[in-house]
Design an enzyme around this catalytic site. Structure first.
Site, short mmCIF file in Angstrom:
data_model
loop_
_atom_site.label_atom_id
_atom_site.label_comp_id
_atom_site.label_asym_id
_atom_site.label_seq_id
_atom_site.Cartn_x
_atom_site.Cartn_y
_atom_site.Cartn_z
N LYS A 57 10.89 15.80 20.70
CA LYS A 57 9.76 16.62 21.48
C LYS A 57 9.79 17.95 21.12
CE LYS A 57 8.83 13.22 24.93
NZ LYS A 57 8.85 12.91 26.38
N LYS B 135 5.42 2.04 16.69
CA LYS B 135 5.40 1.10 17.81
C LYS B 135 4.02 1.33 18.64
CE LYS B 135 8.31 1.52 21.91
NZ LYS B 135 9.37 1.78 22.38
N LYS C 33 1.20 5.51 23.81
CA LYS C 33 -0.02 6.08 24.77
C LYS C 33 -0.37 7.26 24.08
CE LYS C 33 3.56 6.21 28.50
NZ LYS C 33 3.46 6.30 29.79
#
Ligand code: TRP
Length: 334
Positions: free
Chosen positions: A114, A197, A200
């Site tokens: 991140k 995966k 969202k």
């Protein structure tokens, strides 16, 4: 000792089929199984560690709470609340921060992902994210935590923090939280790339089925899902190199409680133009009651707010005595 489960999801974007089949549905099983006291929170304090929209946070929190309930979390059986409505999470986090080494936080892969290239610019909140997560768990003395693979490292850190606290301040005070892995916890991949995966945050909405998608949109997404030109085989193992095909069979199996081999016994020799409509049917059957219930809950914010307030009271009632004990153990003037 009480067997207690705590888990949470961030109020960012919408929940999708992967969150439902991989996590939410298992929470509900754990709740209904009755072996555990279950607490499920919306981790809004975690959601602000990356840029977010302050005008949407409140509603996103309600949406995630509504998704939990629509998926079967019962606000009577489980304690359902927003993380920020229990101040003891943040209080405990500060205390635990004093027993967490920077070196360990620097090794967290989620932080590295991140923070990206410029770590000096990353916020302290993002860096200390795993300490807050440890506090979420420990403030309830939770013994079991259902988490996905991506959170294993954070849970391991929480266990190490327990070791340090118990060693310094009071043997056996906090239990070491264990991860709960359920065999059925299906790993659902993107509809466009079987190696990624379902997420969202993926750019294209066509990669995922959201819990709020209506029947037409679900049908459209499944029809457009990437596949290959071959027919379906007899054995699930034969799909190991056909990731997109494998994912669709996995989804079918997860939605109908069948193994991959069982699904293939119904569809072996069939093409995707035959399989996909069957998948649309089971997906719509399964998801439409959830999206209906979610919309119902969200049409009346008073109701969802009342659930969250009640959950906050119950969560505070467990957390407050623990933060008092911890502060006493650590020697504070009270
Ligand atoms: N970090 C978790 C995630 O992104 C969310 C989370 C926060 C959590 N606190 C938690 C999960 C405590 C389990 C227990 O998925």
């Amino acid at each position: 000792m009480t067997k207690r489960i705590l888990s949470g999801m961030q109020p960012t974007n919408q929940l999708h089929l992967g969150n439902y089949l991989g996590a939410l549905r298992n929470w509900v099983k754990l709740q209904d199984q009755g072996d555990f006291e279950t607490l499920f929170c919306v981790v809004d304090l975690h959601a602000i560690t990356t840029p977010y929209d302050k005008d949407k946070l409140k509603q996103s929190t309600r949406e995630i709470a509504a998704a939990y309930i629509a998926a079967g979390v019962d606000p009577e059986k489980s304690v359902l609340f927003a993380q920020s409505s229990v101040p003891a999470h943040s209080q405990l986090m500060w205390l635990l921060a004093t027993m967490t080494q920077m070196g360990k936080l620097s090794r967290m892969t989620q932080f590295k992902d991140k923070a990206g290239k410029n770590k000096e610019k990353a916020g302290l909140g993002l860096y200390s994210y795993p300490v807050l997560m440890a506090a979420d768990i420990l403030i309830y003395k939770a013994t079991h935590v259902p988490v996905g693979d991506d959170q294993r490292q954070h849970l391991e850190l929480a266990r190490e923090i327990v070791g340090t606290f118990n060693h310094r301040y009071g043997e056996n005070y906090f239990p070491e939280p264990e991860s709960v892995v359920l065999a059925e916890g299906a790993r659902i991949m993107s509809l466009r790339d079987g190696a990624e995966k379902m997420s969202k945050s993926a750019q294209s909405d066509m990669t995922r089925i959201n819990l709020t998608d209506d029947a037409d949109l679900i049908a459209k997404k499944i029809k457009k899902a990437k596949t290959d030109a071959e027919v379906l085989p007899e054995k699930f193992a034969d799909l190991d190199t056909r990731l997109e095909a494998k994912n669709l069979v996995t989804i079918y199996g997860a939605l109908t409680d069948k193994t991959g081999d069982e699904v293939l016994s119904m569809f072996a020799g069939k093409t995707f133009s035959e399989f996909k409509p069957a998948l649309v049917d089971v997906a719509v059957d399964h998801l439409s009651p959830i999206s209906l219930r979610m919309n119902e809950l969200l049409s009346d914010t008073d109701q969802i707010d009342a659930y969250l307030r009640r959950g906050a009271e119950r969560a505070n009632a467990i957390a407050q005595p623990h933060i008092d004990e911890v502060m006493n153990m650590m020697g504070f003037w009270r």
